[in-house]
Design a protein around this motif. Structure first.
Motif, PDB file in Angstrom:
ATOM      1  N   ILE A  55       0.815  -1.210   0.022  1.00 20.26           N
ATOM      2  CA  ILE A  55       0.032   0.084  -0.117  1.00 20.26           C
ATOM      3  C   ILE A  55       0.917   1.306  -0.048  1.00 20.26           C
ATOM      4  O   ILE A  55       0.544   2.126  -0.920  1.00 20.26           O
ATOM      5  N   ARG A  56       1.929   1.219   0.792  1.00 20.47           N
ATOM      6  CA  ARG A  56       2.952   2.328   0.934  1.00 20.47           C
ATOM      7  C   ARG A  56       3.663   2.587  -0.392  1.00 20.47           C
ATOM      8  O   ARG A  56       3.789   3.691  -0.871  1.00 20.47           O
ATOM      9  N   ALA A  57       4.339   1.436  -0.946  1.00 22.66           N
ATOM     10  CA  ALA A  57       5.099   1.449  -2.025  1.00 22.66           C
ATOM     11  C   ALA A  57       4.405   1.994  -3.284  1.00 22.66           C
ATOM     12  O   ALA A  57       5.082   2.592  -4.102  1.00 22.66           O
ATOM     13  N   LEU A  58       3.094   1.428  -3.430  1.00 25.64           N
ATOM     14  CA  LEU A  58       2.677   1.473  -4.631  1.00 25.64           C
ATOM     15  C   LEU A  58       1.739   2.547  -5.027  1.00 25.64           C
ATOM     16  O   LEU A  58       1.109   2.877  -5.894  1.00 25.64           O
ATOM     17  N   GLY A  59       1.524   3.507  -3.842  1.00 22.96           N
ATOM     18  CA  GLY A  59       0.815   4.551  -3.854  1.00 22.96           C
ATOM     19  C   GLY A  59      -0.523   4.277  -3.873  1.00 22.96           C
ATOM     20  O   GLY A  59      -1.493   4.964  -4.538  1.00 22.96           O
ATOM     21  N   ILE A  60      -1.068   3.143  -3.399  1.00 17.04           N
ATOM     22  CA  ILE A  60      -2.636   2.795  -3.313  1.00 17.04           C
ATOM     23  C   ILE A  60      -3.137   3.948  -2.144  1.00 17.04           C
ATOM     24  O   ILE A  60      -2.770   4.113  -1.397  1.00 17.04           O
ATOM     25  N   ARG A  61      -4.410   4.418  -2.754  1.00 16.52           N
ATOM     26  CA  ARG A  61      -4.831   5.543  -1.873  1.00 16.52           C
ATOM     27  C   ARG A  61      -5.506   5.055  -0.665  1.00 16.52           C
ATOM     28  O   ARG A  61      -5.232   5.780   0.326  1.00 16.52           O
ATOM     29  N   GLY A  62      -5.945   3.923  -0.475  1.00 11.55           N
ATOM     30  CA  GLY A  62      -6.502   3.412   0.857  1.00 11.55           C
ATOM     31  C   GLY A  62      -6.916   1.888   0.717  1.00 11.55           C
ATOM     32  O   GLY A  62      -6.845   1.355  -0.354  1.00 11.55           O
ATOM     33  N   SER A  63      -7.230   1.426   2.037  1.00  7.05           N
ATOM     34  CA  SER A  63      -7.623   0.047   2.113  1.00  7.05           C
ATOM     35  C   SER A  63      -8.666  -0.042   3.279  1.00  7.05           C
ATOM     36  O   SER A  63      -8.344   0.485   4.361  1.00  7.05           O
ATOM     37  N   ALA A  64      -9.722  -0.885   2.830  1.00  9.67           N
ATOM     38  CA  ALA A  64     -10.515  -1.234   4.058  1.00  9.67           C
ATOM     39  C   ALA A  64      -9.742  -2.600   4.695  1.00  9.67           C
ATOM     40  O   ALA A  64      -9.108  -3.279   4.250  1.00  9.67           O
ATOM     41  N   VAL A  65      -9.857  -2.510   5.812  1.00 12.41           N
ATOM     42  CA  VAL A  65      -9.281  -3.763   6.800  1.00 12.41           C
ATOM     43  C   VAL A  65     -10.306  -4.301   7.767  1.00 12.41           C
ATOM     44  O   VAL A  65     -11.336  -3.926   8.133  1.00 12.41           O
ATOM     45  N   SER A  66     -10.512  -5.764   7.258  1.00 11.26           N
ATOM     46  CA  SER A  66     -11.384  -6.582   8.052  1.00 11.26           C
ATOM     47  C   SER A  66     -10.788  -7.819   8.917  1.00 11.26           C
ATOM     48  O   SER A  66      -9.489  -7.731   8.716  1.00 11.26           O
ATOM     49  N   MET A  67     -11.617  -8.433   9.463  1.00  8.43           N
ATOM     50  CA  MET A  67     -10.968  -9.514  10.356  1.00  8.43           C
ATOM     51  C   MET A  67     -10.148 -10.479   9.592  1.00  8.43           C
ATOM     52  O   MET A  67     -10.417 -10.844   8.344  1.00  8.43           O
ATOM     53  N   PRO A  68      -8.780 -11.022   9.915  1.00 11.92           N
ATOM     54  CA  PRO A  68      -8.326 -10.843  11.258  1.00 11.92           C
ATOM     55  C   PRO A  68      -7.413  -9.841  11.229  1.00 11.92           C
ATOM     56  O   PRO A  68      -6.347  -9.959  12.348  1.00 11.92           O
ATOM     57  N   PHE A  69      -7.374  -8.640  10.541  1.00 20.42           N
ATOM     58  CA  PHE A  69      -6.228  -7.780  10.164  1.00 20.42           C
ATOM     59  C   PHE A  69      -6.562  -6.501  11.231  1.00 20.42           C
ATOM     60  O   PHE A  69      -5.575  -5.646  11.197  1.00 20.42           O
TER      61      PHE A  69
END
Length: 273
Positions: A55-69
């Motif tokens: 996410i950091r290195a590729l410039g991904i704008r955002g991420s939802a995070v679900s179980m178990p993370f």
């Protein structure tokens, strides 16, 4: 016609142990409807540090995070919004020039639903679960003024910690108790799971309860919600939670808040209606 994908297209994503299609369909519907140069894709991973690094290195704008993370991702982020730091649980990551900030839109969604449904604050509730989502729900209950509750969790360590942090009691099992509100924050009843046909509470407890709240979003009518409706109980569903929290994620990613009618259309599309 959707925009063609190009090198300028911004990627948003989700990380989940069991990826579903709701978020992908919901966000992509809104991107197309609002002519935004974004695309959304769901992922799972067995290497969380590498996924967050991507996410950091590729410039991904955002991420939802679900179980178990939801808790495991926290040490990998640069900053936490107050909504996440207050409960040590993240369900949304936003990246700005490689800087990763964690949020929790589950918390705000649950608090909003408790208020909009006008659930009486003096009732006694039982909440089954002690993971990241349970933290968000229990904290929203506490901060909304619900003082009388029990955290039901077989895991003594996480159950006690959550209960003590929110000022509730911990019980390994609910037993024969008959709370006025039942809250399921476990995978029991989840579509495609090993316990898809299971109830988080006994039929007798559902019959006595005055309110039933199931955070499981798929199916829309979980076994618990279906039974509660059959018994004429007022309910709060995971389908309501997932839409509200997804809208807040969309706003964080794009800076745009869709109108209510468009949100309803996106939610219906995401559910395949």
């Amino acid at each position: 016609m959707p925009r063609p994908i190009s090198r300028e297209t911004r990627l948003c994503m989700s990380l989940s142990g069991r990826p579903g299609n709701f978020g992908t369909r919901f966000h992509n519907y809104l991107y197309e409807a609002l002519d935004l140069d974004f695309i959304y894709k769901a992922f799972t991973t067995t290497d969380l540090p590498a996924a967050i690094g991507g996410i950091r290195a590729l410039g991904i704008r955002g991420s939802a995070v679900s179980m178990p993370f939801k808790e495991a991702c926290i040490p990998l982020l640069d900053e936490l919004d107050a909504s996440a730091s207050a409960i040590d649980s993240v369900n949304t990551i936003v990246a700005d020039n490689g800087w990763l900030k964690g949020y929790n839109t589950d918390y705000s969604a649950v608090a909003s639903l408790l208020a909009s449904h006008a659930v009486p604050k003096d009732i006694r509730f039982a909440l089954r679960g002690s993971g990241g989502m349970a933290k968000a729900v229990a904290s929203a209950l506490r901060d909304s003024g619900f003082r009388h509750g029990s955290i039901i969790a077989r895991n003594a360590e996480t159950g006690r910690k959550l209960a003590e942090g929110c000022g509730y009691e911990w019980l390994p099992e609910l037993g024969d108790a008959m709370p006025q509100m039942l809250v399921n924050v476990t995978p029991l009843g989840m579509e495609g799971g090993p316990e898809a046909n299971s109830l988080a509470f006994t039929p007798a407890q559902v019959e006595v309860a005055e309110w039933v709240f199931d955070v499981v979003a798929l199916p829309v009518e979980t076994p618990l919600i279906r039974l509660a409706r059959e018994l004429g109980k007022p309910v709060i569903t995971g389908a309501e939670v997932i839409v509200l929290q997804a809208v807040e994620q969309f706003v964080l990613y794009t800076g745009i808040r869709p109108e209510a009618e468009l949100i309803e259309k996106a939610a219906a599309f995401a559910r395949g209606l």
